[in-house]
Design a protein around this motif. Structure first.
Motif, short mmCIF file in Angstrom:
data_model
loop_
_atom_site.label_atom_id
_atom_site.label_comp_id
_atom_site.label_asym_id
_atom_site.label_seq_id
_atom_site.Cartn_x
_atom_site.Cartn_y
_atom_site.Cartn_z
N SER A 70 -5.02 7.53 1.13
CA SER A 70 -3.91 6.76 0.36
C SER A 70 -2.61 7.01 0.78
O SER A 70 -2.27 7.94 2.02
N ARG A 71 -1.63 6.61 0.41
CA ARG A 71 -0.35 7.20 1.16
C ARG A 71 0.94 7.34 0.23
O ARG A 71 0.05 6.80 -0.75
N GLY A 72 1.91 7.11 0.48
CA GLY A 72 2.97 8.27 -0.16
C GLY A 72 3.96 7.73 -0.13
O GLY A 72 3.98 5.90 0.48
N PRO A 73 5.35 7.76 -1.15
CA PRO A 73 5.61 8.71 -1.35
C PRO A 73 5.14 8.83 -2.85
O PRO A 73 4.70 8.23 -3.37
N MET A 74 5.45 10.40 -2.94
CA MET A 74 4.91 10.53 -4.51
C MET A 74 6.19 9.92 -5.51
O MET A 74 6.57 9.58 -4.75
N ALA A 75 5.88 9.34 -6.55
CA ALA A 75 6.79 9.40 -7.84
C ALA A 75 8.06 10.24 -7.23
O ALA A 75 9.61 9.45 -8.03
N ASP A 76 7.77 11.18 -6.80
CA ASP A 76 9.31 12.16 -7.23
C ASP A 76 9.92 12.22 -5.47
O ASP A 76 10.90 12.80 -5.04
N GLY A 77 9.39 12.02 -4.92
CA GLY A 77 9.84 11.32 -3.55
C GLY A 77 9.17 12.23 -2.48
O GLY A 77 9.61 11.98 -1.70
N ARG A 78 7.68 12.58 -2.92
CA ARG A 78 6.97 14.29 -2.26
C ARG A 78 6.54 13.21 -1.01
O ARG A 78 6.59 12.22 -1.21
N ILE A 79 6.44 13.74 0.21
CA ILE A 79 5.30 13.20 1.20
C ILE A 79 4.28 13.57 0.93
O ILE A 79 4.22 14.54 1.12
N LYS A 80 3.44 12.99 1.37
CA LYS A 80 1.85 12.49 0.79
C LYS A 80 1.27 11.84 2.09
O LYS A 80 2.13 10.66 1.84
N THR A 105 0.66 -1.32 -0.07
CA THR A 105 -0.33 -0.29 -0.05
C THR A 105 0.59 1.39 0.17
O THR A 105 0.37 2.42 0.82
N ILE A 106 1.92 1.39 -0.24
CA ILE A 106 2.93 1.63 -0.76
C ILE A 106 2.97 3.24 -1.59
O ILE A 106 2.81 2.48 -2.92
N SER A 107 2.54 4.38 -1.64
CA SER A 107 2.35 5.35 -2.76
C SER A 107 1.10 5.11 -3.38
O SER A 107 0.84 4.84 -4.77
N THR A 108 -0.07 5.15 -2.56
CA THR A 108 -1.26 5.03 -3.70
C THR A 108 -1.97 6.41 -3.54
O THR A 108 -3.26 6.21 -3.89
N VAL A 109 -1.48 6.91 -3.36
CA VAL A 109 -1.65 8.27 -3.65
C VAL A 109 -1.98 8.40 -5.07
O VAL A 109 -1.40 7.97 -6.18
N SER A 110 -3.31 9.29 -5.84
CA SER A 110 -3.35 9.49 -6.77
C SER A 110 -2.67 10.86 -7.75
O SER A 110 -2.04 11.41 -7.24
N ASP A 111 -3.40 10.60 -9.10
CA ASP A 111 -2.86 11.29 -10.35
C ASP A 111 -2.84 12.61 -9.30
O ASP A 111 -2.38 13.67 -9.84
N MET A 112 -4.34 12.85 -9.32
CA MET A 112 -4.94 14.27 -9.12
C MET A 112 -4.35 15.49 -7.85
O MET A 112 -4.07 16.02 -7.40
N GLY A 113 -3.24 14.50 -7.10
CA GLY A 113 -2.95 14.49 -5.99
C GLY A 113 -1.41 15.23 -5.69
O GLY A 113 -0.74 15.69 -5.07
N SER A 114 -1.21 14.94 -7.18
CA SER A 114 0.48 15.41 -7.55
C SER A 114 1.51 16.80 -7.82
O SER A 114 1.81 16.85 -7.75
N ALA A 115 -0.41 17.58 -8.28
CA ALA A 115 0.44 18.53 -8.02
C ALA A 115 0.50 19.82 -7.10
O ALA A 115 0.41 19.59 -5.95
N LYS A 116 1.87 20.22 -7.69
CA LYS A 116 2.42 21.06 -6.50
C LYS A 116 1.89 21.45 -5.51
O LYS A 116 1.76 22.04 -4.09
N SER A 117 0.46 22.27 -5.92
CA SER A 117 0.27 23.02 -5.64
C SER A 117 -1.20 22.90 -4.04
O SER A 117 -1.40 23.39 -3.60
N VAL A 118 -1.42 21.60 -4.26
CA VAL A 118 -2.71 20.29 -3.93
C VAL A 118 -2.53 20.47 -2.88
O VAL A 118 -1.41 20.28 -2.22
N LEU A 119 -3.07 20.72 -1.99
CA LEU A 119 -3.19 20.60 -0.51
C LEU A 119 -3.68 18.96 -0.38
O LEU A 119 -5.13 18.53 -0.57
N LEU A 120 -3.18 17.69 0.26
CA LEU A 120 -3.43 16.39 -0.39
C LEU A 120 -4.16 15.77 1.37
O LEU A 120 -3.14 15.54 2.28
N VAL A 121 -5.09 15.32 1.50
CA VAL A 121 -5.62 15.38 2.20
C VAL A 121 -5.59 13.38 1.75
O VAL A 121 -6.40 12.64 2.14
N GLY A 122 -5.73 13.22 3.42
CA GLY A 122 -6.03 11.31 4.22
C GLY A 122 -7.57 11.82 5.17
O GLY A 122 -8.05 12.96 5.26
#
Length: 350
Positions: free
Chosen positions: A130-140, A81-98
């Motif tokens: 959903s859990r991070g990290p993003m593909a580029d390593g950002r914590i989400k 279940t690692i890196s299950t955050v979606s595309d919609m949360g990938s933008a850098k200005s998005v506040l991704l909410v668990g």
């Protein structure tokens, strides 16, 4: 496919040479009517390959409509279940909410007790979050908000959400207005936690309309709650909770403080004014350490006194409604003076 080998399996490949992250991508859709296993092998000439399975909670005991399972076969890998955050949360200005469980039990409208306690314990992060990290390593994610289970209004056209409907086990209250009955039901998901965070952000913008996306993001993270359930979180957050549980009251207070409309002399009082801007109808909130008498004055931009009155407050939170609807539109200063000092708050009447 299937036990008798008679089911037809439809497979669809959707490819693109490069997405916004400059990486090639392929979507694999599989349809069939039976339960079976499909051997999927992925290989490339260089780099690494990441694969995600569609999340599907309802009605499937493994929590997925399908799942990556090694089945004990050599060279096969079971998913995680690692890196299950979606595309919609990938933008850098998005506040991704668990999502975390703020409530796990309730009684439905027919009097039956309902519980998610076998799925998640109260105050814990929910498995579907959903859990991070993003593909580029950002914590989400960035923050977690209540996502199980929340009571909300239901469309009056949703016949399933009635005492006799197919979703009656989620219906908890009813309300009659103009001869029509409206129902309220329990709602779960990050589709619940995200609107909670959006509503809090709306309150922050009401308190400080000049708030930038970066400021709002920073305030929400810095005021987040850490408790025994989140554990101590690093400054950058973690890939389960982000920076912790969203704190509505602290975030709105910080948003107001970030607005350069308030000054004080003496001991800084806990005083706020909302909404700001407003239509002339506003509320002053004052938290006092004792019963005392305050002097409240309103000045226009030229410094002329518009209104003044005495306000007797008690220990704790006090609210006072102000009606400036009769004044001209413009910028005004509300001065609240007590025994230890005073504060001046600018407000815009539109």
């Amino acid at each position: 496919m299937g036990a008798n080998g008679l089911d037809t399996c439809f497979v669809e490949f959707i490819t693109s040479s490069a997405e916004f992250n400059d990486k090639p991508r392929m979507t694999l859709n599989i349809w069939n009517k039976s339960t079976d296993s499909i051997n999927v092998s992925l290989s490339g000439t260089s780099g690494s390959i990441d694969a995600w399975d569609e999340y599907y909670y309802y009605g499937y005991k493994y929590g997925y409509q399908s799942a990556f399972e090694s089945l004990g076969m050599a060279g096969k890998v079971t998913g995680n279940t690692i890196s299950t955050v979606s595309d919609m949360g990938s933008a850098k200005s998005v506040l991704l909410v668990g999502a975390y469980a703020s409530k796990v039990a309730f009684t439905d409208i027919n009097g039956s007790a309902r519980s998610y306690s076998g799925y998640v314990a109260r105050n814990n992060i929910v498995p579907f979050s959903s859990r991070g990290p993003m593909a580029d390593g950002r914590i989400k994610p960035d923050i977690a908000a209540p996502g199980l289970t929340l009571e909300t209004s239901v469309s009056s056209f949703a016949t399933a959400y009635t005492p006799t409907g197919s979703s009656s086990n989620q219906v908890v209250h009813s309300f009659m207005f103009n001869g029509k009955t409206y129902y309220y039901g329990e709602f779960i998901g990050t589709s619940a936690s995200s609107p909670v965070a959006a509503g809090i952000l709306g309150l922050m913008l009401q308190a400080n309309p000049r708030l930038t996306p970066t400021q709002a993001n920073t305030i929400i993270k810095q005021t987040a709650i850490q408790d025994n359930f989140t554990g101590a979180l690093p400054a950058a957050g973690n890939n389960d909770w982000g920076h912790g549980k969203i704190n509505a009251y602290a975030a709105v207070k910080a948003a107001l403080a970030a607005n350069s409309v308030q000054s004080y002399t003496g001991i800084k009082p806990e005083c706020s004014l909302y909404p700001n801007p407003n239509n002339g109808l506003l509320t002053v909130k004052y938290k006092s350490s004792k019963a005392e008498t305050l002097s409240v004055s309103v000045f226009n931009v030229a410094g002329s006194l518009v209104s003044t009155f005495v306000w007797n407050v008690n220990k704790g939170d006090n609210l006072k409604q102000l009606d400036l609807s009769g004044v001209a539109k413009g910028l005004y200063t509300v001065k609240v003076a007590g025994s230890t000092g005073y504060t001046s708050i600018k407000t815009l009447v539109e």
